[in-house]
Design a protein around this motif. Structure first.
Motif, mmCIF file in Angstrom:
data_model
loop_
_atom_site.group_PDB
_atom_site.id
_atom_site.type_symbol
_atom_site.label_atom_id
_atom_site.label_comp_id
_atom_site.label_asym_id
_atom_site.label_seq_id
_atom_site.Cartn_x
_atom_site.Cartn_y
_atom_site.Cartn_z
ATOM 1 N N ILE A 164 30.938 -18.783 -46.033
ATOM 2 C CA ILE A 164 32.135 -18.311 -47.126
ATOM 3 C C ILE A 164 33.138 -19.065 -46.932
ATOM 4 O O ILE A 164 34.157 -19.177 -48.029
ATOM 5 N N GLY A 165 33.418 -20.079 -46.153
ATOM 6 C CA GLY A 165 34.576 -20.993 -46.191
ATOM 7 C C GLY A 165 34.343 -22.244 -46.975
ATOM 8 O O GLY A 165 33.226 -22.149 -47.660
ATOM 9 N N GLU A 166 35.373 -22.896 -47.324
ATOM 10 C CA GLU A 166 35.372 -24.002 -48.196
ATOM 11 C C GLU A 166 35.242 -25.093 -47.569
ATOM 12 O O GLU A 166 36.165 -25.579 -46.576
ATOM 13 N N ARG A 173 39.982 -21.908 -45.252
ATOM 14 C CA ARG A 173 39.640 -20.635 -45.542
ATOM 15 C C ARG A 173 39.458 -20.185 -47.264
ATOM 16 O O ARG A 173 39.868 -21.148 -48.086
ATOM 17 N N PRO A 174 38.565 -19.406 -47.581
ATOM 18 C CA PRO A 174 38.332 -19.195 -49.023
ATOM 19 C C PRO A 174 39.507 -18.304 -49.706
ATOM 20 O O PRO A 174 40.245 -17.808 -48.828
ATOM 21 N N ASN A 175 39.636 -18.529 -50.942
ATOM 22 C CA ASN A 175 41.003 -17.805 -51.561
ATOM 23 C C ASN A 175 40.735 -16.323 -51.271
ATOM 24 O O ASN A 175 39.633 -15.549 -51.369
ATOM 25 N N ASN A 197 41.289 -14.760 -48.317
ATOM 26 C CA ASN A 197 40.808 -14.480 -46.979
ATOM 27 C C ASN A 197 41.755 -15.310 -45.935
ATOM 28 O O ASN A 197 41.208 -16.473 -45.375
ATOM 29 N N TYR A 237 40.288 -16.063 -42.231
ATOM 30 C CA TYR A 237 38.989 -16.539 -42.149
ATOM 31 C C TYR A 237 38.864 -17.310 -40.834
ATOM 32 O O TYR A 237 37.989 -17.372 -40.092
#
Length: 255
Positions: free
Chosen positions: A199-201, A235-237, A239, A242
């Motif tokens: 789920i990370g960028e 981190r994803p938006n 979160n 994360y």
């Protein structure tokens, strides 16, 4: 969904209308349950590429022919998980009209019950697992390999490797710096880690092509890059915790 005797399962999938080429695709997976293995007839076809140039397709990381089909058997280790997801699937199917952001998904059980399962999200994830099992069994792809590396300020290096063997539905954890110690890990634990990681960028342009040597925390997911926390793995938006949670997931495996 109560199934007394499972004889066949068909899964049909198509990406949502809003997913454009070259990513848009269709999947047809037919399974037969008899004998020592699970009989499989698998097809994936990429669609709507007619208006794209070769360069546009290649720039997105695809080849000019990504369609794939395979007939064979996958391991019986997948039989109980298939029965389990069927058991969690309500008998009543979803009859809502598809919207452009929704994937088409349909299952057919024993050549009778057919429709869109209410727990479609669970089925889509499970389908991806089955496809990985097919890719490994047919030797199209190697088992999934992930590494987490932590380099402390004193240059002390610790490393954890996670291997997922979808063909046998088995997972393996290895502490691989200094001495190699296999660490017990269940399939469920390994999958929870994978879901958390992705789920990370990931930013390949900012990632390392060579193994890291400087203080930091890094992840490699088998694409040839090392992603550093906060720099090339972000981190994803929405979160904020994360990366902190990711550290808490991996550090017990190396300490």
């Amino acid at each position: 969904m109560e199934i007394n005797q499972l004889s066949s399962l068909v899964i049909k999938f198509e990406t949502a209308d809003m997913v454009g080429a070259p990513f848009s695709h269709q999947i047809l997976l037919k399974m037969q349950f008899a004998g020592q293995g699970i009989g499989v007839d698998f097809q994936i076809a990429y669609i709507d590429r007619e208006d794209l140039s070769e360069e546009e397709i290649l720039e997105e990381g695809f080849s000019l022919n990504d369609d794939y089909s395979w007939k064979g058997q996958i391991d019986n280790a997948w039989l109980e998980p298939i029965k389990e997801i069927l058991k969690k699937t309500p008998n009543k199917f979803n009859h809502k009209a598809l919207e452009e952001e929704m994937n088409f998904f349909e299952i057919e059980v024993n050549q009778q019950s057919a429709g869109n399962p209410i727990n479609q999200t669970d089925w889509e994830y499970f389908l991806q697992e089955l496809i990985q099992a097919i890719y490994e069994t047919s030797q199209k792809e190697a088992p999934f390999h992930l590494e987490y590396r932590r380099i402390d300020k004193d240059k002390n290096m610790k490393n954890f490797e996670l291997n997922l063997y979808y063909a046998k539905r088995q997972a393996e954890g290895i502490n691989s710096i200094g001495k190699t110690d296999s660490k017990p890990i269940t399939w469920a634990q390994a999958n929870a880690i994978i879901q958390q990681v992705f789920i990370g960028e990931f930013i390949p342009d900012a990632a390392l092509k060579n193994e890291p040597k400087h203080t930091g925390k890094y992840i490699s997911v088998g694409d040839g890059y090392w992603y550093e926390f906060t720099k090339s793995l972000k981190r994803p938006n929405g979160n904020k915790g994360y990366l902190t949670e990711l550290e808490k997931t991996f550090d017990p495996w190396v300490d």
